[in-house]
Design a protein around this motif. Structure first.
Motif, mmCIF file in Angstrom:
data_model
loop_
_atom_site.group_PDB
_atom_site.id
_atom_site.type_symbol
_atom_site.label_atom_id
_atom_site.label_comp_id
_atom_site.label_asym_id
_atom_site.label_seq_id
_atom_site.Cartn_x
_atom_site.Cartn_y
_atom_site.Cartn_z
ATOM 1 N N MET A 84 -27.477 -35.872 -53.742
ATOM 2 C CA MET A 84 -26.045 -35.651 -53.940
ATOM 3 C C MET A 84 -25.471 -36.350 -55.180
ATOM 4 N N HIS A 85 -26.123 -37.439 -55.618
ATOM 5 C CA HIS A 85 -25.550 -38.235 -56.703
ATOM 6 C C HIS A 85 -26.547 -38.512 -57.824
ATOM 7 N N LYS A 86 -27.639 -37.752 -57.846
ATOM 8 C CA LYS A 86 -28.668 -37.897 -58.887
ATOM 9 C C LYS A 86 -29.107 -39.347 -59.062
ATOM 10 N N GLY A 87 -29.136 -40.069 -57.955
ATOM 11 C CA GLY A 87 -29.601 -41.454 -57.963
ATOM 12 C C GLY A 87 -28.566 -42.462 -58.438
ATOM 13 N N SER A 88 -27.351 -42.037 -58.693
ATOM 14 C CA SER A 88 -26.318 -42.917 -59.234
ATOM 15 C C SER A 88 -25.516 -43.598 -58.124
ATOM 16 N N VAL A 89 -25.643 -44.920 -58.037
ATOM 17 C CA VAL A 89 -24.872 -45.684 -57.073
ATOM 18 C C VAL A 89 -23.386 -45.613 -57.443
ATOM 19 N N LYS A 90 -23.095 -45.633 -58.738
ATOM 20 C CA LYS A 90 -21.700 -45.543 -59.183
ATOM 21 C C LYS A 90 -21.070 -44.243 -58.702
ATOM 22 N N SER A 91 -21.792 -43.129 -58.815
ATOM 23 C CA SER A 91 -21.291 -41.843 -58.345
ATOM 24 C C SER A 91 -21.032 -41.874 -56.838
ATOM 25 N N LEU A 92 -21.951 -42.484 -56.087
ATOM 26 C CA LEU A 92 -21.784 -42.603 -54.633
ATOM 27 C C LEU A 92 -20.545 -43.418 -54.291
ATOM 28 N N LEU A 93 -20.385 -44.569 -54.944
ATOM 29 C CA LEU A 93 -19.228 -45.425 -54.667
ATOM 30 C C LEU A 93 -17.927 -44.739 -55.053
ATOM 31 N N THR A 94 -17.947 -44.017 -56.164
ATOM 32 C CA THR A 94 -16.761 -43.279 -56.575
ATOM 33 C C THR A 94 -16.388 -42.248 -55.524
ATOM 34 N N ALA A 95 -17.370 -41.556 -54.992
ATOM 35 C CA ALA A 95 -17.115 -40.559 -53.944
ATOM 36 C C ALA A 95 -16.606 -41.231 -52.670
ATOM 37 N N LEU A 96 -17.196 -42.354 -52.321
ATOM 38 C CA LEU A 96 -16.773 -43.062 -51.111
ATOM 39 C C LEU A 96 -15.344 -43.568 -51.219
ATOM 40 N N PHE A 97 -15.022 -44.138 -52.360
ATOM 41 C CA PHE A 97 -13.708 -44.752 -52.511
ATOM 42 C C PHE A 97 -12.657 -43.792 -53.040
ATOM 43 N N GLY A 98 -13.056 -42.576 -53.398
ATOM 44 C CA GLY A 98 -12.085 -41.590 -53.850
ATOM 45 C C GLY A 98 -11.127 -41.191 -52.743
ATOM 46 N N ALA A 99 -11.630 -41.160 -51.529
ATOM 47 C CA ALA A 99 -10.806 -40.747 -50.388
ATOM 48 C C ALA A 99 -10.003 -41.912 -49.812
ATOM 49 N N LYS A 100 -10.551 -43.109 -49.883
ATOM 50 C CA LYS A 100 -9.877 -44.274 -49.286
ATOM 51 C C LYS A 100 -10.225 -45.501 -50.117
ATOM 52 N N GLN A 101 -9.236 -46.158 -50.614
ATOM 53 C CA GLN A 101 -9.464 -47.367 -51.399
ATOM 54 C C GLN A 101 -9.833 -48.532 -50.479
ATOM 55 N N ASN A 103 -9.994 -52.323 -49.099
ATOM 56 C CA ASN A 103 -9.050 -53.430 -49.164
ATOM 57 C C ASN A 103 -9.701 -54.608 -49.895
ATOM 58 N N ARG A 104 -8.911 -55.651 -50.143
ATOM 59 C CA ARG A 104 -9.402 -56.804 -50.906
ATOM 60 C C ARG A 104 -10.641 -57.438 -50.267
ATOM 61 N N GLU A 105 -10.613 -57.562 -48.951
ATOM 62 C CA GLU A 105 -11.739 -58.177 -48.245
ATOM 63 C C GLU A 105 -13.019 -57.342 -48.409
ATOM 64 N N GLU A 106 -12.893 -56.031 -48.300
ATOM 65 C CA GLU A 106 -14.052 -55.152 -48.481
ATOM 66 C C GLU A 106 -14.591 -55.256 -49.908
ATOM 67 N N LEU A 107 -13.692 -55.291 -50.887
ATOM 68 C CA LEU A 107 -14.123 -55.432 -52.280
ATOM 69 C C LEU A 107 -14.857 -56.750 -52.505
ATOM 70 N N GLU A 108 -14.358 -57.805 -51.901
ATOM 71 C CA GLU A 108 -15.008 -59.111 -52.028
ATOM 72 C C GLU A 108 -16.401 -59.084 -51.385
ATOM 73 N N ASP A 109 -16.505 -58.455 -50.216
ATOM 74 C CA ASP A 109 -17.807 -58.321 -49.552
ATOM 75 C C ASP A 109 -18.791 -57.534 -50.416
ATOM 76 N N ILE A 110 -18.310 -56.438 -50.995
ATOM 77 C CA ILE A 110 -19.171 -55.608 -51.856
ATOM 78 C C ILE A 110 -19.610 -56.401 -53.076
ATOM 79 N N LYS A 111 -18.667 -57.105 -53.692
ATOM 80 C CA LYS A 111 -18.979 -57.943 -54.877
ATOM 81 C C LYS A 111 -20.037 -58.969 -54.533
ATOM 82 N N ASN A 112 -19.855 -59.676 -53.406
ATOM 83 C CA ASN A 112 -20.823 -60.695 -52.982
ATOM 84 C C ASN A 112 -22.188 -60.070 -52.711
#
Length: 117
Positions: A84-101, A103-112
């Protein structure tokens, strides 16, 4: 090697069972009215797909998972990412977060999580 929803129902039982399991034991734990022949067919398909190992002892088959639930999820996620994303994690994350942003806590967890890679 995708498995059907019905096969997944059986695998959930098998993954949660400690050690070998027989068709009869699977039947006892099922929440459906499936016939024994139906369950046997699904178990055979799972063996053919390499998801299950079978050991025969007389007329009884003993089943064990060939891979863990986590290994299966990782494999399916990798196939989805490639397809679905030609191996691109960025494409996957963009698709995931395109529908719902997230929150700060989730972003911090992802960053960590990415920092630990």
């Amino acid at each position: 090697m995708r498995i059907s929803d019905s096969e997944m129902e059986l695998m959930q039982i098998i993954w949660r069972h400690d050690g070998e399991i027989t068709c009869g034991e699977v039947m006892d734990k099922l929440q459906t009215e499936w016939k024994v022949t139906t369950v046997q067919t699904f178990l055979k398909r799972l063996c053919d797909k390499g998801i299950l190992h079978v050991r025969k002892e007389g007329k009884i088959n003993f089943y064990t998972p060939a891979l863990t639930e986590e290994e299966y999820k990782q494999e399916q996620t990798g196939e989805f990412l490639d397809t679905m994303h030609k191996g691109s994690v960025k494409s996957l994350l963009t698709a995931l977060f395109g529908a719902k942003q997230p929150n700060r806590e989730e972003l911090e967890d992802i960053k960590n999580w990415f920092e630990r890679l």
